[in-house]
Design an enzyme around this catalytic site. Structure first.
Site, PDB file in Angstrom:
ATOM      1  N   ASP A  93       6.595  -0.378   6.551  1.00  0.00           N
ATOM      2  CA  ASP A  93       7.353   0.626   7.311  1.00  0.00           C
ATOM      3  C   ASP A  93       8.578  -0.003   7.977  1.00  0.00           C
ATOM      4  O   ASP A  93       8.593  -1.203   8.263  1.00  0.00           O
ATOM      5  CB  ASP A  93       6.421   1.237   8.373  1.00  0.00           C
ATOM      6  CG  ASP A  93       6.976   2.539   8.923  1.00  0.00           C
ATOM      7  OD1 ASP A  93       7.871   3.136   8.282  1.00  0.00           O
ATOM      8  OD2 ASP A  93       6.526   2.958  10.007  1.00  0.00           O
ATOM      9  N   HIS A 116      15.545   0.830   1.843  1.00  0.00           N
ATOM     10  CA  HIS A 116      14.456   0.809   0.857  1.00  0.00           C
ATOM     11  C   HIS A 116      14.702  -0.277  -0.188  1.00  0.00           C
ATOM     12  O   HIS A 116      13.777  -0.946  -0.634  1.00  0.00           O
ATOM     13  CB  HIS A 116      14.315   2.175   0.181  1.00  0.00           C
ATOM     14  CG  HIS A 116      13.871   3.258   1.127  1.00  0.00           C
ATOM     15  ND1 HIS A 116      12.810   3.083   1.988  1.00  0.00           N
ATOM     16  CD2 HIS A 116      14.342   4.504   1.369  1.00  0.00           C
ATOM     17  CE1 HIS A 116      12.652   4.189   2.711  1.00  0.00           C
ATOM     18  NE2 HIS A 116      13.568   5.060   2.366  1.00  0.00           N
ATOM     19  N   LEU A 127      -3.364 -12.444  -9.138  1.00  0.00           N
ATOM     20  CA  LEU A 127      -3.249 -11.550  -7.976  1.00  0.00           C
ATOM     21  C   LEU A 127      -3.170 -10.134  -8.517  1.00  0.00           C
ATOM     22  O   LEU A 127      -2.443  -9.884  -9.480  1.00  0.00           O
ATOM     23  CB  LEU A 127      -1.970 -11.880  -7.189  1.00  0.00           C
ATOM     24  CG  LEU A 127      -1.550 -10.870  -6.111  1.00  0.00           C
ATOM     25  CD1 LEU A 127      -2.495 -10.947  -4.906  1.00  0.00           C
ATOM     26  CD2 LEU A 127      -0.113 -11.123  -5.637  1.00  0.00           C
TER      27      LEU A 127
HETATM   28  C1  IPE Z   1       3.943   5.395   6.023  1.00  0.00           C
HETATM   29  O1  IPE Z   1       5.172   5.359   6.651  1.00  0.00           O
HETATM   30  C2  IPE Z   1       4.137   5.554   4.545  1.00  0.00           C
HETATM   31  C3  IPE Z   1       4.678   4.398   3.856  1.00  0.00           C
HETATM   32  C4  IPE Z   1       4.967   3.233   4.367  1.00  0.00           C
HETATM   33  C5  IPE Z   1       4.878   4.586   2.439  1.00  0.00           C
HETATM   34  P1  IPE Z   1       5.848   6.681   7.242  1.00  0.00           P
HETATM   35  O2  IPE Z   1       7.107   6.248   7.878  1.00  0.00           O
HETATM   36  O3  IPE Z   1       5.922   7.731   6.202  1.00  0.00           O
HETATM   37  O4  IPE Z   1       4.771   7.143   8.324  1.00  0.00           O
HETATM   38  P2  IPE Z   1       4.947   7.882   9.704  1.00  0.00           P
HETATM   39  O5  IPE Z   1       5.832   9.072   9.456  1.00  0.00           O
HETATM   40  O6  IPE Z   1       5.571   6.908  10.667  1.00  0.00           O
HETATM   41  O7  IPE Z   1       3.554   8.245  10.114  1.00  0.00           O
HETATM   42  C1  IPE Z   2       8.908   2.947   4.952  1.00  0.00           C
HETATM   43  O1  IPE Z   2      10.104   2.962   5.624  1.00  0.00           O
HETATM   44  C2  IPE Z   2       9.048   3.271   3.498  1.00  0.00           C
HETATM   45  C3  IPE Z   2       8.618   4.640   3.156  1.00  0.00           C
HETATM   46  C4  IPE Z   2       7.983   5.459   3.930  1.00  0.00           C
HETATM   47  C5  IPE Z   2       8.931   5.086   1.812  1.00  0.00           C
HETATM   48  P1  IPE Z   2      10.621   4.263   6.352  1.00  0.00           P
HETATM   49  O2  IPE Z   2      11.530   4.990   5.419  1.00  0.00           O
HETATM   50  O3  IPE Z   2       9.500   5.085   6.866  1.00  0.00           O
HETATM   51  O4  IPE Z   2      11.448   3.630   7.537  1.00  0.00           O
HETATM   52  P2  IPE Z   2      11.548   4.166   9.026  1.00  0.00           P
HETATM   53  O5  IPE Z   2      10.152   4.341   9.544  1.00  0.00           O
HETATM   54  O6  IPE Z   2      12.292   5.470   8.955  1.00  0.00           O
HETATM   55  O7  IPE Z   2      12.294   3.107   9.739  1.00  0.00           O
HETATM   56 MG    MG Z   3       8.514   5.095   8.615  1.00  0.00          MG
END
Ligand code: IPE
Ligand code: IPE
Ligand code: MG
Length: 245
Positions: A22, A39, A133
């Site tokens: 995240d 990303h 792995l």
């Molecule tokens: C969780 O992150 C999903 C992934 C890392 C793929 P999100 O950013 O979607 O989750 P929330 O919205 O903080 O719960």
């Molecule tokens: C996690 O990064 C990746 C996915 C959920 C695909 P985020 O896109 O949720 O990044 P933040 O939480 O907005 O910083």
């Molecule tokens: Mg996020």
């Protein structure tokens, strides 16, 4: 093995690490870049983490790449994430295969575009006998959805209520055959599972760091593993007496 990694008999390296990757969006925002650049940076970091897992002797690495809830993001971001998955497979597959990495997918492939679905299944097929792995990609994955899927299957084959056990449920999850993760890491500081491995993480150790995913490199992984190695895993039992000598 890095000398900075504590690896004692009592505190082995986890065999299965699961990561909620995240913070990509925040990483990009801090730099005035579009979210997709975050990303992309996150994907590049993945390579470092896979290498570090091989080096540490981790057997399974599960990465949360796209949740069932993430479909609700703007179209442009969703399309970008699908493209990133596709280009990662195109660019990295041969190298991963050479390194002995086995790829698996958890979640539902149904909703993915046909050509991407085929790329994922071909990658799984190509690497199925690798055993250095196993990298398990959670894409269009939801922990609750996984349990719904398992229950559907269990009922469909006419299972009797008295035959329903924890083991039977585990055998119908997408993660069949994979041991539960000892360690779940979440980057970017959010204190929640966000529908990740809700069954399998029932007794996992959680490690949450404010570091954003694109910045979570090898040293950060080692810090997480070292933190895990100092945890006292009781599983509901009482503290073990230190052995008398
Ligand atoms: C969780 O992150 C999903 C992934 C890392 C793929 P999100 O950013 O979607 O989750 P929330 O919205 O903080 O719960
Ligand atoms: C996690 O990064 C990746 C996915 C959920 C695909 P985020 O896109 O949720 O990044 P933040 O939480 O907005 O910083
Ligand atoms: Mg996020």
């Amino acid at each position: 093995m890095s000398p900075s990694t504590r690896k004692t008999k009592e505190h082995p390296v986890p065999q299965h690490i699961a990561v909620i990757m995240d913070g990509n969006g925040r990483w990009a925002k801090k730099r005035g870049l579009p979210r997709l650049a975050g990303h992309q940076a996150g994907t590049e970091n993945l390579r470092r983490i896979i290498r570090a897992c091989v080096e540490l002797g981790v057997r399974y690495l599960t990465i949360y790449a796209f949740s069932t809830e993430n479909w609700g993001r703007p179209r442009e971001e969703v399309d970008g994430l699908l493209k990133i998955l596709e280009s990662v497979i195109e660019r990295e597959l041969n190298e991963l295969h050479k390194e002995g990495v086995q790829l698996r997918h958890i979640g539902r492939l149904e909703r993915l575009p046909e050509n991407l679905r085929r790329k994922v299944t071909d990658a799984i097929e190509l690497t199925r006998n690798n055993d250095r792995l196993t990298v398990i990609v959670a894409f269009n994955y939801g922990g609750k959805d996984e349990i719904v899927h398992a229950v559907e299957q269990i009922i469909r084959v006419g299972t009797k209520p008295e035959d329903i056990t924890e083991d039977l449920i585990s055998q119908h999850l997408f993660t069949v055959g994979i041991p539960d993760p000892e360690l779940v890491i979440r980057t970017s500081g959010e204190m929640r599972l966000s529908n990740f491995l809700v069954w399998q993480a029932a007794y996992s150790e959680l490690y949450i760091t404010p570091v954003l995913w694109p910045d979570f490199g090898r040293e950060e992984l080692i810090k997480a593993v070292n933190a895990y190695q100092l945890r006292n895993r009781r599983f509901g039992l009482l503290e073990e007496e230190p052995p008398k000598d």
